[in-house]
Design an enzyme around this catalytic site. Structure first.
Site, PDB file in Angstrom:
ATOM      1  N   ASN A   1      24.639  23.350   2.887  1.00 39.38           N
ATOM      2  CA  ASN A   1      24.256  21.989   3.227  1.00 39.38           C
ATOM      3  C   ASN A   1      23.123  21.992   4.247  1.00 39.38           C
ATOM      4  OD1 ASN A   1      25.984  20.153   1.716  1.00 39.38           O
ATOM      5  ND2 ASN A   1      27.687  20.977   2.911  1.00 39.38           N
TER       6      ASN A   1
ATOM      7  N   HIS B   1      21.849  29.735  12.204  1.00 39.51           N
ATOM      8  CA  HIS B   1      20.907  28.974  11.393  1.00 39.51           C
ATOM      9  C   HIS B   1      19.544  29.010  12.073  1.00 39.51           C
ATOM     10  CE1 HIS B   1      24.433  27.384   9.299  1.00 39.51           C
ATOM     11  NE2 HIS B   1      24.929  27.061  10.482  1.00 39.51           N
TER      12      HIS B   1
END
Length: 275
Positions: free
Chosen positions: A196, A226
């Site tokens: 996502n 991330h």
């Protein structure tokens, strides 16, 4: 007949319903900002009793089954939850907030959501989820020459149940190993429970087909990492987050739950950040 709200109600608390009753939904329900009231929840058939036990509110299988119409439907259940309830809610004029951004990689489903939102006079809002820097990406996208790469790095166990198991022997890794490279759209479609963030980065910036994604299993990682690297006419930046799970729930991102709470607080604020 339910009233169609064209904006947030003034003077009264904002009524929300949740999709799902897992760790993220439970955390959101337990930490709602001032002025937000949980009035119901949606769940899969046969899960009503479990959902009520977790959330303590009326539970139904569909929006029309709730006794009180929400002003906002908050998706905490992943792609399946958004697919099950998003189009119907938007078409009925109920605003939807979701972290299931990767579901929009499906061109047909994305078009259905947009059409329903327009027909219902409302909108689908995308929470930032487990990533940040989306405001800078959105600004950079207004310029030219934007190039964006998203890199997702997790411990091997963080990729269990995904396509990474078809590429790597997760139990035998002794060094970082890349198991996916491609577009953000392809990543979101191949890893619906894991990518996502790639979709959120892409939608904020260069787009799903122009954003490059790389997914890595790293036995030395102690958190989900991330990273966004972007450059263009605006300049360049590199941004990294090491995300920790919700306490007691190792498979659920703390920042994902917090991003929903932040979005709820912003929505009710007289003065708010424009992201």
């Amino acid at each position: 007949m339910w009233k169609l709200w064209s904006s947030w109600p003034k003077g009264d608390s904002v009524r929300i319903a949740l999709i799902g009753h897992g760790p993220i939904a439970a955390h959101v329900a337990a930490h709602l900002p001032e002025g937000v009231r949980l009035t119901g929840a949606l769940c899969r058939p046969g899960r009503e009793q479990a959902a009520h036990a977790v959330l303590g509110v009326p539970v139904a299988q569909a929006l029309e089954g709730l006794s009180e119409r929400p002003d906002l439907l908050v998706d905490c259940a992943g792609h399946s939850g958004l697919r099950a309830h998003g189009v119907a809610a938007l078409g009925a004029g109920v605003e939807v907030l979701t972290v299931s951004v990767g579901a929009l990689a499906d061109v047909v489903f994305c078009a259905e959501l947009e059409a329903a939102a327009r027909a219902g006079g409302t909108r689908l809002c995308l929470a930032s989820g487990a990533i940040g820097a989306l405001d800078a990406l959105a600004a950079a996208a207004m310029g030219t020459g934007l190039q964006v790469t998203y890199t997702g790095r997790k411990p091997p166990q963080g990729w269990r149940g995904s396509r990474a198991e078809n590429v790597l022997d997760l139990d035998a890794l002794t060094a970082p190993a890349t198991h996916f490279t491609g577009t953000a759209r392809a990543a979101a479609q191949a890893y619906p429970k894991n990518a996502n963030v790639a979709a959120a980065v892409a939608l904020a910036g260069a787009g799903l087909d122009a954003t490059r994604a790389e997914l890595i299993a790293d036995p030395g990682a102690t958190a989900n990492i991330h990273e966004i690297a972007a450059e263009g006419a605006f300049g360049r930046f590199r941004f990294q987050i090491e995300g920790l799970p919700l306490p007691g729930n190792p498979r659920s991102s703390a920042l994902t739950a917090l991003s929903l709470l932040a979005a709820l607080r912003q929505r009710g604020a007289a003065i708010r950040l424009s992201l």
